[in-house]
Design a protein around this motif. Structure first.
Motif, PDB file in Angstrom:
ATOM      1  N   ALA A   1      16.583  11.341  18.348  1.00  0.00           N
ATOM      2  CA  ALA A   1      16.441  11.847  16.984  1.00  0.00           C
ATOM      3  C   ALA A   1      17.624  11.430  16.116  1.00  0.00           C
ATOM      4  O   ALA A   1      17.456  11.069  14.949  1.00  0.00           O
ATOM      5  CB  ALA A   1      16.305  13.371  17.013  1.00  0.00           C
ATOM      6  N   THR A   2      18.836  11.461  16.686  1.00  0.00           N
ATOM      7  CA  THR A   2      20.032  11.077  15.921  1.00  0.00           C
ATOM      8  C   THR A   2      19.987   9.608  15.531  1.00  0.00           C
ATOM      9  O   THR A   2      20.385   9.242  14.417  1.00  0.00           O
ATOM     10  CB  THR A   2      21.292  11.378  16.737  1.00  0.00           C
ATOM     11  OG1 THR A   2      21.323  12.765  17.091  1.00  0.00           O
ATOM     12  CG2 THR A   2      22.539  11.050  15.930  1.00  0.00           C
ATOM     13  N   VAL A   3      19.520   8.765  16.430  1.00  0.00           N
ATOM     14  CA  VAL A   3      19.409   7.342  16.114  1.00  0.00           C
ATOM     15  C   VAL A   3      18.426   7.131  14.960  1.00  0.00           C
ATOM     16  O   VAL A   3      18.700   6.350  14.024  1.00  0.00           O
ATOM     17  CB  VAL A   3      18.972   6.547  17.358  1.00  0.00           C
ATOM     18  CG1 VAL A   3      18.603   5.111  16.985  1.00  0.00           C
ATOM     19  CG2 VAL A   3      20.087   6.534  18.399  1.00  0.00           C
ATOM     20  N   LEU A   4      17.292   7.830  14.980  1.00  0.00           N
ATOM     21  CA  LEU A   4      16.320   7.701  13.893  1.00  0.00           C
ATOM     22  C   LEU A   4      16.909   8.177  12.564  1.00  0.00           C
ATOM     23  O   LEU A   4      16.749   7.523  11.524  1.00  0.00           O
ATOM     24  CB  LEU A   4      15.059   8.494  14.229  1.00  0.00           C
ATOM     25  CG  LEU A   4      14.186   7.936  15.356  1.00  0.00           C
ATOM     26  CD1 LEU A   4      13.023   8.877  15.646  1.00  0.00           C
ATOM     27  CD2 LEU A   4      13.668   6.552  14.996  1.00  0.00           C
ATOM     28  N   VAL A   5      17.609   9.319  12.596  1.00  0.00           N
ATOM     29  CA  VAL A   5      18.235   9.830  11.379  1.00  0.00           C
ATOM     30  C   VAL A   5      19.292   8.847  10.868  1.00  0.00           C
ATOM     31  O   VAL A   5      19.383   8.576   9.665  1.00  0.00           O
ATOM     32  CB  VAL A   5      18.866  11.210  11.648  1.00  0.00           C
ATOM     33  CG1 VAL A   5      19.706  11.662  10.451  1.00  0.00           C
ATOM     34  CG2 VAL A   5      17.787  12.244  11.937  1.00  0.00           C
ATOM     35  N   ALA A   6      20.091   8.290  11.785  1.00  0.00           N
ATOM     36  CA  ALA A   6      21.128   7.342  11.383  1.00  0.00           C
ATOM     37  C   ALA A   6      20.533   6.089  10.764  1.00  0.00           C
ATOM     38  O   ALA A   6      21.067   5.551   9.777  1.00  0.00           O
ATOM     39  CB  ALA A   6      21.987   6.976  12.598  1.00  0.00           C
ATOM     40  N   VAL A   7      19.425   5.609  11.313  1.00  0.00           N
ATOM     41  CA  VAL A   7      18.769   4.419  10.755  1.00  0.00           C
ATOM     42  C   VAL A   7      18.266   4.695   9.343  1.00  0.00           C
ATOM     43  O   VAL A   7      18.453   3.881   8.425  1.00  0.00           O
ATOM     44  CB  VAL A   7      17.620   3.973  11.676  1.00  0.00           C
ATOM     45  CG1 VAL A   7      16.751   2.927  10.978  1.00  0.00           C
ATOM     46  CG2 VAL A   7      18.170   3.407  12.981  1.00  0.00           C
ATOM     47  N   VAL A   8      17.633   5.848   9.141  1.00  0.00           N
ATOM     48  CA  VAL A   8      17.123   6.194   7.809  1.00  0.00           C
ATOM     49  C   VAL A   8      18.272   6.307   6.806  1.00  0.00           C
ATOM     50  O   VAL A   8      18.191   5.797   5.677  1.00  0.00           O
ATOM     51  CB  VAL A   8      16.313   7.504   7.871  1.00  0.00           C
ATOM     52  CG1 VAL A   8      15.933   7.963   6.469  1.00  0.00           C
ATOM     53  CG2 VAL A   8      15.063   7.316   8.712  1.00  0.00           C
ATOM     54  N   ASP A   9      19.351   6.976   7.205  1.00  0.00           N
ATOM     55  CA  ASP A   9      20.506   7.113   6.307  1.00  0.00           C
ATOM     56  C   ASP A   9      21.090   5.744   5.950  1.00  0.00           C
ATOM     57  O   ASP A   9      21.374   5.462   4.780  1.00  0.00           O
ATOM     58  CB  ASP A   9      21.587   7.957   6.977  1.00  0.00           C
ATOM     59  CG  ASP A   9      21.208   9.428   7.052  1.00  0.00           C
ATOM     60  OD1 ASP A   9      20.180   9.798   6.472  1.00  0.00           O
ATOM     61  OD2 ASP A   9      21.936  10.196   7.706  1.00  0.00           O
ATOM     62  N   ALA A  10      21.282   4.892   6.962  1.00  0.00           N
ATOM     63  CA  ALA A  10      21.893   3.584   6.724  1.00  0.00           C
ATOM     64  C   ALA A  10      21.007   2.711   5.849  1.00  0.00           C
ATOM     65  O   ALA A  10      21.492   2.047   4.922  1.00  0.00           O
ATOM     66  CB  ALA A  10      22.179   2.894   8.060  1.00  0.00           C
ATOM     67  N   VAL A  11      19.710   2.702   6.122  1.00  0.00           N
ATOM     68  CA  VAL A  11      18.792   1.870   5.333  1.00  0.00           C
ATOM     69  C   VAL A  11      18.724   2.374   3.895  1.00  0.00           C
ATOM     70  O   VAL A  11      18.786   1.588   2.934  1.00  0.00           O
ATOM     71  CB  VAL A  11      17.399   1.851   5.984  1.00  0.00           C
ATOM     72  CG1 VAL A  11      16.385   1.185   5.055  1.00  0.00           C
ATOM     73  CG2 VAL A  11      17.448   1.114   7.314  1.00  0.00           C
ATOM     74  N   GLY A  12      18.599   3.702   3.717  1.00  0.00           N
ATOM     75  CA  GLY A  12      18.490   4.251   2.363  1.00  0.00           C
ATOM     76  C   GLY A  12      19.723   3.974   1.524  1.00  0.00           C
ATOM     77  O   GLY A  12      19.630   3.463   0.395  1.00  0.00           O
ATOM     78  N   ILE A  13      20.895   4.281   2.059  1.00  0.00           N
ATOM     79  CA  ILE A  13      22.126   4.058   1.303  1.00  0.00           C
ATOM     80  C   ILE A  13      22.427   2.567   1.180  1.00  0.00           C
ATOM     81  O   ILE A  13      22.903   2.109   0.130  1.00  0.00           O
ATOM     82  CB  ILE A  13      23.291   4.804   1.980  1.00  0.00           C
ATOM     83  CG1 ILE A  13      23.060   6.311   1.898  1.00  0.00           C
ATOM     84  CG2 ILE A  13      24.628   4.445   1.328  1.00  0.00           C
ATOM     85  CD1 ILE A  13      24.119   7.144   2.572  1.00  0.00           C
ATOM     86  N   GLY A  14      22.136   1.784   2.219  1.00  0.00           N
ATOM     87  CA  GLY A  14      22.365   0.340   2.152  1.00  0.00           C
ATOM     88  C   GLY A  14      21.539  -0.330   1.067  1.00  0.00           C
ATOM     89  O   GLY A  14      22.055  -1.173   0.314  1.00  0.00           O
ATOM     90  N   ILE A  15      20.264   0.041   0.967  1.00  0.00           N
ATOM     91  CA  ILE A  15      19.418  -0.529  -0.097  1.00  0.00           C
ATOM     92  C   ILE A  15      19.962  -0.137  -1.469  1.00  0.00           C
ATOM     93  O   ILE A  15      19.998  -0.954  -2.404  1.00  0.00           O
ATOM     94  CB  ILE A  15      17.958  -0.057   0.078  1.00  0.00           C
ATOM     95  CG1 ILE A  15      17.360  -0.691   1.339  1.00  0.00           C
ATOM     96  CG2 ILE A  15      17.125  -0.410  -1.144  1.00  0.00           C
ATOM     97  CD1 ILE A  15      15.958  -0.201   1.654  1.00  0.00           C
ATOM     98  N   GLY A  16      20.389   1.115  -1.597  1.00  0.00           N
ATOM     99  CA  GLY A  16      20.953   1.549  -2.878  1.00  0.00           C
ATOM    100  C   GLY A  16      22.203   0.760  -3.239  1.00  0.00           C
ATOM    101  O   GLY A  16      22.393   0.371  -4.399  1.00  0.00           O
ATOM    102  N   LEU A  17      23.068   0.503  -2.269  1.00  0.00           N
ATOM    103  CA  LEU A  17      24.282  -0.279  -2.541  1.00  0.00           C
ATOM    104  C   LEU A  17      23.941  -1.704  -2.947  1.00  0.00           C
ATOM    105  O   LEU A  17      24.589  -2.280  -3.841  1.00  0.00           O
ATOM    106  CB  LEU A  17      25.174  -0.282  -1.301  1.00  0.00           C
ATOM    107  CG  LEU A  17      25.778   1.068  -0.883  1.00  0.00           C
ATOM    108  CD1 LEU A  17      26.525   0.926   0.431  1.00  0.00           C
ATOM    109  CD2 LEU A  17      26.693   1.611  -1.962  1.00  0.00           C
ATOM    110  N   LEU A  18      22.930  -2.300  -2.294  1.00  0.00           N
ATOM    111  CA  LEU A  18      22.524  -3.658  -2.664  1.00  0.00           C
ATOM    112  C   LEU A  18      21.950  -3.707  -4.074  1.00  0.00           C
ATOM    113  O   LEU A  18      22.228  -4.645  -4.840  1.00  0.00           O
ATOM    114  CB  LEU A  18      21.493  -4.175  -1.654  1.00  0.00           C
ATOM    115  CG  LEU A  18      22.020  -4.512  -0.254  1.00  0.00           C
ATOM    116  CD1 LEU A  18      20.869  -4.845   0.675  1.00  0.00           C
ATOM    117  CD2 LEU A  18      23.003  -5.675  -0.317  1.00  0.00           C
ATOM    118  N   VAL A  19      21.161  -2.695  -4.438  1.00  0.00           N
ATOM    119  CA  VAL A  19      20.558  -2.665  -5.778  1.00  0.00           C
ATOM    120  C   VAL A  19      21.648  -2.513  -6.845  1.00  0.00           C
ATOM    121  O   VAL A  19      21.630  -3.187  -7.885  1.00  0.00           O
ATOM    122  CB  VAL A  19      19.530  -1.519  -5.875  1.00  0.00           C
ATOM    123  CG1 VAL A  19      19.065  -1.336  -7.318  1.00  0.00           C
ATOM    124  CG2 VAL A  19      18.331  -1.804  -4.976  1.00  0.00           C
TER     125      VAL A  19
END
Length: 352
Positions: free
Chosen positions: A203-221
């Motif tokens: 569960a922690t790995v899934l949560v970490a992936v969602v957090d990283a992808v969400g914030i990473g996309i925002g930083l790229l935008v």
């Protein structure tokens, strides 16, 4: 009744404190073994699946271990490459931001002169030179820490091999030290605790992936430099529930403020808050809530206690340790209730 319960709770609390201090004292051994146990909970199902497909266990362990190492090395390589490629852009943007700040200090409400600014800069340089010995000792301690990390990594790898290859055999060996009259209950508690640990890690790995992808996309935008390394930092920070992702997101906001401007930093802050809200109200209850069944207050207290006892690693390991203990105790209580429940009439199985 209350007196008996009180002294039992005191005994349990005292035992936990003693175990905590022993673990902190032997941290160089306990921490690598604990990390290897976390990794075995994550990688063990893959080994079991390969064994179920008639792959020899040693071969399954080798494939999963080599594949995991290749994945980690590949991710680290991509992160380091992105950091190196984005560093010149970050330097240019920081230089522009510093020039903007300098102009504001001169033309803004402070009305500082160039001599004033240069004087403050020289004072900062003199302060650094005055603390050269402190910086040098810090560098030497950092070198020693790197050596400890390499030693710990080798111990993690060595322990993980045995956990993946013969974890069940190691557990059976430990059970032999338990009195036979309670061996079954201890076995049940250990099994439930490890199942809870495996659910927590997944569960922690899934949560970490969602957090990283969400914030990473925002930083790229937004166009913040070093978006990929910052997303990787968010991924690692998410392994410390509630606190880790927020701290990593704060670093992303500060980078946006230094490299871009205040508006970009505010946008990144909104993105971080939105992702944290998604984690707190959706991902945590659906994934981690079902995995560990712990109250958020218990999670925060465990993180603070682990941080005080063993630093960052203690904060990382405190919640999974608490989850294992909680699952083991719940299984023991369930077994106790089943043993105390009266057998209904006709409840015994009929023999043919």
């Amino acid at each position: 009744m209350s007196a008996a319960l009180s002294w039992r709770l005191l005994v349990i609390a005292g035992a936990l404190v003693v175990l905590g201090y022993l673990a902190a004292y032997f941290a160089t051994v306990v921490i690598p073994i604990a990390i290897a146990l976390l990794l075995s909970a994550l990688m063990g199902p893959a080994v079991t699946a390969l064994v179920r497909w008639r792959v020899p266990r040693w071969a399954a362990t080798t494939v999963v271990l080599v594949g995991g190492l290749a994945l980690v090395i590949g991710v680290l390589t991509s992160v380091v490459t992105a950091f190196i490629e984005g560093l010149p852009d970050l330097q240019n943007q920081v230089t522009e931001s510093l020039e903007t700040i300098r102009k504001w200090l001169i033309n803004g409400p402070l009305h500082l002169t160039s001599d004033d600014i240069n004087g403050y800069i020289n004072q900062a340089i003199d302060a650094v030179k005055a603390n050269t010995s402190v910086i040098t000792s810090g560098a030497l301690s950092t070198a020693a820490t790197v050596g400890e990390i390499l030693t710990g990594f080798l111990l993690v790898l060595f322990t993980l091999i045995f956990f993946l290859h013969d974890g069940a055999g190691i557990w059976r060996g430990l059970l032999r030290a338990v009195p036979s009259r309670i061996r079954h209950r201890v076995d049940l508690a250990g099994s439930k605790g490890f199942d809870s640990l495996a659910s927590y890690v997944k569960a922690t790995v899934l949560v970490a992936v969602v957090d990283a992808v969400g914030i990473g996309i925002g930083l790229l935008v937004v166009g913040v430099p070093l978006a990929v390394p910052l997303a990787a930092l968010v991924f690692l920070g998410a392994f410390i529930p509630i606190v880790g992702g927020l701290l990593a997101g704060t670093v992303a906001v500060l980078v946006a403020l230094v490299a871009k401007d205040l508006v970009s930093a505010l946008i990144v802050l909104i993105i971080v808050v939105a992702v944290m809200q998604l984690e707190s109200h959706v991902l945590q209850p659906l994934l981690l809530g079902k995995a560990v069944q712990l109250h958020p207050l218990a999670v925060v207290v465990a993180i603070v206690g682990g941080l005080a006892l063993a630093g960052l690693v203690g904060a990382l390991l405190s919640v999974p340790v608490l989850a294992v203990i909680s699952a083991a105790i719940r299984s023991l209580y369930a077994t106790e209730r089943e043993a105390l429940e009266p057998v209904p009439d006709g409840g015994e199985a009929k023999k043919d």
